[in-house]
Design a protein around this motif. Structure first.
Motif, PDB file in Angstrom:
ATOM      1  N   LEU A  18      51.437 -24.608  26.149  1.00  0.00           N
ATOM      2  CA  LEU A  18      51.347 -23.269  26.718  1.00  0.00           C
ATOM      3  C   LEU A  18      49.907 -22.920  27.054  1.00  0.00           C
ATOM      4  O   LEU A  18      49.630 -22.273  28.047  1.00  0.00           O
ATOM      5  CB  LEU A  18      51.927 -22.250  25.733  1.00  0.00           C
ATOM      6  CG  LEU A  18      51.969 -20.790  26.168  1.00  0.00           C
ATOM      7  CD1 LEU A  18      52.806 -20.646  27.432  1.00  0.00           C
ATOM      8  CD2 LEU A  18      52.513 -19.919  25.066  1.00  0.00           C
ATOM      9  N   SER A  22      48.396 -20.750  30.415  1.00  0.00           N
ATOM     10  CA  SER A  22      48.531 -19.348  30.023  1.00  0.00           C
ATOM     11  C   SER A  22      47.362 -18.454  30.394  1.00  0.00           C
ATOM     12  O   SER A  22      47.465 -17.248  30.263  1.00  0.00           O
ATOM     13  CB  SER A  22      48.754 -19.252  28.514  1.00  0.00           C
ATOM     14  OG  SER A  22      47.621 -19.763  27.826  1.00  0.00           O
ATOM     15  N   LEU A  27      48.090 -14.883  27.992  1.00  0.00           N
ATOM     16  CA  LEU A  27      48.740 -15.333  26.768  1.00  0.00           C
ATOM     17  C   LEU A  27      47.848 -16.353  26.065  1.00  0.00           C
ATOM     18  O   LEU A  27      47.063 -17.039  26.696  1.00  0.00           O
ATOM     19  CB  LEU A  27      50.090 -15.984  27.072  1.00  0.00           C
ATOM     20  CG  LEU A  27      51.128 -15.098  27.725  1.00  0.00           C
ATOM     21  CD1 LEU A  27      52.308 -15.932  28.183  1.00  0.00           C
ATOM     22  CD2 LEU A  27      51.585 -14.024  26.762  1.00  0.00           C
ATOM     23  N   CYS A  28      48.000 -16.460  24.800  1.00  0.00           N
ATOM     24  CA  CYS A  28      47.306 -17.470  24.003  1.00  0.00           C
ATOM     25  C   CYS A  28      45.802 -17.469  24.225  1.00  0.00           C
ATOM     26  O   CYS A  28      45.229 -18.515  24.552  1.00  0.00           O
ATOM     27  CB  CYS A  28      47.870 -18.856  24.274  1.00  0.00           C
ATOM     28  SG  CYS A  28      49.630 -18.994  23.971  1.00  0.00           S
ATOM     29  N   ALA A  32      47.265 -22.182  22.098  1.00  0.00           N
ATOM     30  CA  ALA A  32      48.527 -22.384  21.388  1.00  0.00           C
ATOM     31  C   ALA A  32      48.354 -23.538  20.416  1.00  0.00           C
ATOM     32  O   ALA A  32      47.686 -24.520  20.717  1.00  0.00           O
ATOM     33  CB  ALA A  32      49.643 -22.693  22.386  1.00  0.00           C
ATOM     34  N   TYR A  38      56.817 -21.564  19.454  1.00  0.00           N
ATOM     35  CA  TYR A  38      56.694 -20.116  19.599  1.00  0.00           C
ATOM     36  C   TYR A  38      58.006 -19.534  20.100  1.00  0.00           C
ATOM     37  O   TYR A  38      58.621 -20.070  21.020  1.00  0.00           O
ATOM     38  CB  TYR A  38      55.568 -19.775  20.578  1.00  0.00           C
ATOM     39  CG  TYR A  38      54.209 -20.095  20.008  1.00  0.00           C
ATOM     40  CD1 TYR A  38      53.555 -19.179  19.195  1.00  0.00           C
ATOM     41  CD2 TYR A  38      53.588 -21.305  20.279  1.00  0.00           C
ATOM     42  CE1 TYR A  38      52.305 -19.469  18.665  1.00  0.00           C
ATOM     43  CE2 TYR A  38      52.345 -21.603  19.749  1.00  0.00           C
ATOM     44  CZ  TYR A  38      51.707 -20.684  18.940  1.00  0.00           C
ATOM     45  OH  TYR A  38      50.478 -20.966  18.413  1.00  0.00           O
ATOM     46  N   CYS A  49      56.678 -16.970  29.737  1.00  0.00           N
ATOM     47  CA  CYS A  49      56.263 -18.269  29.177  1.00  0.00           C
ATOM     48  C   CYS A  49      56.937 -19.427  29.914  1.00  0.00           C
ATOM     49  O   CYS A  49      56.292 -20.429  30.210  1.00  0.00           O
ATOM     50  CB  CYS A  49      56.583 -18.322  27.689  1.00  0.00           C
ATOM     51  SG  CYS A  49      55.566 -17.214  26.699  1.00  0.00           S
ATOM     52  N   ASN A  74      48.847 -15.127  18.803  1.00  0.00           N
ATOM     53  CA  ASN A  74      49.550 -14.776  20.037  1.00  0.00           C
ATOM     54  C   ASN A  74      50.448 -13.568  19.788  1.00  0.00           C
ATOM     55  O   ASN A  74      51.623 -13.718  19.487  1.00  0.00           O
ATOM     56  CB  ASN A  74      50.401 -15.956  20.526  1.00  0.00           C
ATOM     57  CG  ASN A  74      49.551 -17.142  20.861  1.00  0.00           C
ATOM     58  OD1 ASN A  74      48.758 -17.076  21.770  1.00  0.00           O
ATOM     59  ND2 ASN A  74      49.687 -18.213  20.091  1.00  0.00           N
ATOM     60  N   LEU A  77      54.517 -13.034  20.139  1.00  0.00           N
ATOM     61  CA  LEU A  77      55.214 -14.290  19.886  1.00  0.00           C
ATOM     62  C   LEU A  77      55.269 -14.500  18.381  1.00  0.00           C
ATOM     63  O   LEU A  77      54.381 -14.117  17.648  1.00  0.00           O
ATOM     64  CB  LEU A  77      54.492 -15.470  20.546  1.00  0.00           C
ATOM     65  CG  LEU A  77      54.366 -15.413  22.053  1.00  0.00           C
ATOM     66  CD1 LEU A  77      53.547 -16.600  22.555  1.00  0.00           C
ATOM     67  CD2 LEU A  77      55.723 -15.395  22.725  1.00  0.00           C
TER      68      LEU A  77
END
Length: 78
Positions: A18, A22, A27-28, A32, A38, A49, A74, A77
């Motif tokens: 991810l 991301s 995200l992240c 990750a 997740y 995602c 995250n 998540l």
């Protein structure tokens, strides 16, 4: 496969994490972890995602085998 396990990248050996996709989605931010799977309780988050992996992204319905804790790495998540 119904009833199968969803395994983390550290077990499956995939290099497609991810983290690699991301950045634009925010995200992240800290990356990750490859030893984690997740999950989220928000379908919209799952769609985002999955969309980050256009060739392989899928949304799965899962039944965790133990209680989930929200990840500090995250938010949103588990």
């Amino acid at each position: 496969m119904v009833g199968g396990d969803v395994l983390p990248p550290s077990v499956t050996g995939t290099a497609d994490l991810l983290t690699a996709n991301s950045g634009p989605a925010g995200l992240c931010p800290d990356g990750a972890r490859p030893d984690r799977v997740y999950v989220t309780d928000r379908y919209e988050m799952a769609e985002v995602c999955a969309a980050l992996h256009p060739d392989k992204g899928c949304v799965y319905r899962v039944l965790p085998e133990w209680p989930l804790e929200e990840g500090t790495d995250n938010p949103g998540l588990f």
